[in-house]
Design a protein around this motif. Sequence first.
Motif, PDB file in Angstrom:
ATOM      1  N   MET A   1      11.451   2.077  -4.379  1.00  0.00           N
ATOM      2  CA  MET A   1      10.166   1.831  -5.343  1.00  0.00           C
ATOM      3  C   MET A   1       8.984   1.369  -4.491  1.00  0.00           C
ATOM      4  N   VAL A   2       8.943   0.710  -3.281  1.00  0.00           N
ATOM      5  CA  VAL A   2       7.920   0.439  -2.474  1.00  0.00           C
ATOM      6  C   VAL A   2       7.271   1.885  -1.863  1.00  0.00           C
ATOM      7  N   GLU A   3       8.458   2.602  -1.447  1.00  0.00           N
ATOM      8  CA  GLU A   3       8.112   3.835  -0.962  1.00  0.00           C
ATOM      9  C   GLU A   3       7.362   4.611  -1.818  1.00  0.00           C
ATOM     10  N   ASP A   4       7.911   4.762  -2.948  1.00  0.00           N
ATOM     11  CA  ASP A   4       7.069   5.671  -3.909  1.00  0.00           C
ATOM     12  C   ASP A   4       5.765   5.247  -4.314  1.00  0.00           C
ATOM     13  N   ARG A   5       5.505   4.262  -4.034  1.00  0.00           N
ATOM     14  CA  ARG A   5       4.185   3.567  -4.444  1.00  0.00           C
ATOM     15  C   ARG A   5       3.265   3.847  -3.314  1.00  0.00           C
ATOM     16  N   ASP A   6       3.953   3.532  -2.107  1.00  0.00           N
ATOM     17  CA  ASP A   6       3.039   3.806  -0.992  1.00  0.00           C
ATOM     18  C   ASP A   6       2.918   5.484  -0.571  1.00  0.00           C
ATOM     19  N   SER A   7       3.669   6.278  -1.108  1.00  0.00           N
ATOM     20  CA  SER A   7       3.370   7.578  -0.905  1.00  0.00           C
ATOM     21  C   SER A   7       2.484   8.078  -2.032  1.00  0.00           C
ATOM     22  N   GLU A   8       2.477   7.373  -3.265  1.00  0.00           N
ATOM     23  CA  GLU A   8       1.399   7.930  -4.104  1.00  0.00           C
ATOM     24  C   GLU A   8       0.057   7.314  -3.690  1.00  0.00           C
ATOM     25  N   PHE A   9      -0.090   6.293  -3.047  1.00  0.00           N
ATOM     26  CA  PHE A   9      -1.295   5.898  -2.398  1.00  0.00           C
ATOM     27  C   PHE A   9      -1.964   6.676  -1.523  1.00  0.00           C
ATOM     28  N   GLU A  10      -0.990   7.132  -0.741  1.00  0.00           N
ATOM     29  CA  GLU A  10      -1.279   8.035   0.651  1.00  0.00           C
ATOM     30  C   GLU A  10      -1.797   9.217  -0.146  1.00  0.00           C
ATOM     31  N   ARG A  11      -1.119   9.722  -1.035  1.00  0.00           N
ATOM     32  CA  ARG A  11      -1.532  11.075  -1.798  1.00  0.00           C
ATOM     33  C   ARG A  11      -3.024  10.924  -2.409  1.00  0.00           C
TER      34      ARG A  11
END
Length: 139
Positions: A1-11
């Motif tokens: 879940m945190v990884e998904d959030r971090d990848s979305e912020f990076e995008r």
Amino acid sequence: MVEDRDSEFERLRVVPFEELRAEIAEPVAAPVPVSVPTPPPEVTAAAVRSGAVYDENPTDRPFLLRYPFKIGIVRYDNLLFRPPAFEDVEAVVRGETTEQEMHARMADVPVEALRALRWVDSEIATFIARSLCPEFNRR
């Protein structure tokens, strides 16, 4: 879940603003509100005054009796008071009905139910009912 959030912020950090704006601007089908018909209010003898049937007010809270009881097959464990109808107040002022009978109509119970209350419940019920009524000379 945190990884998904971090990848979305990076995008979002690397995508140009115009592209993000275009993503948001795409029309999304809004849900169509569905209107559910409201069932008609239950008509009881005490609810009908001069032909008026009052809607329920879901924000009102019942007064929970400290000493619940039964009369016949009907159990009384709470009372829900509503403001009185104008004609009920007039009837009390003219002496055609008692204050307790008006309180019974306000709670949509027979007057015998109010007379059967234990004293502590009766005092609280009277206080609640009187707080919903206009001031008038009480005997």
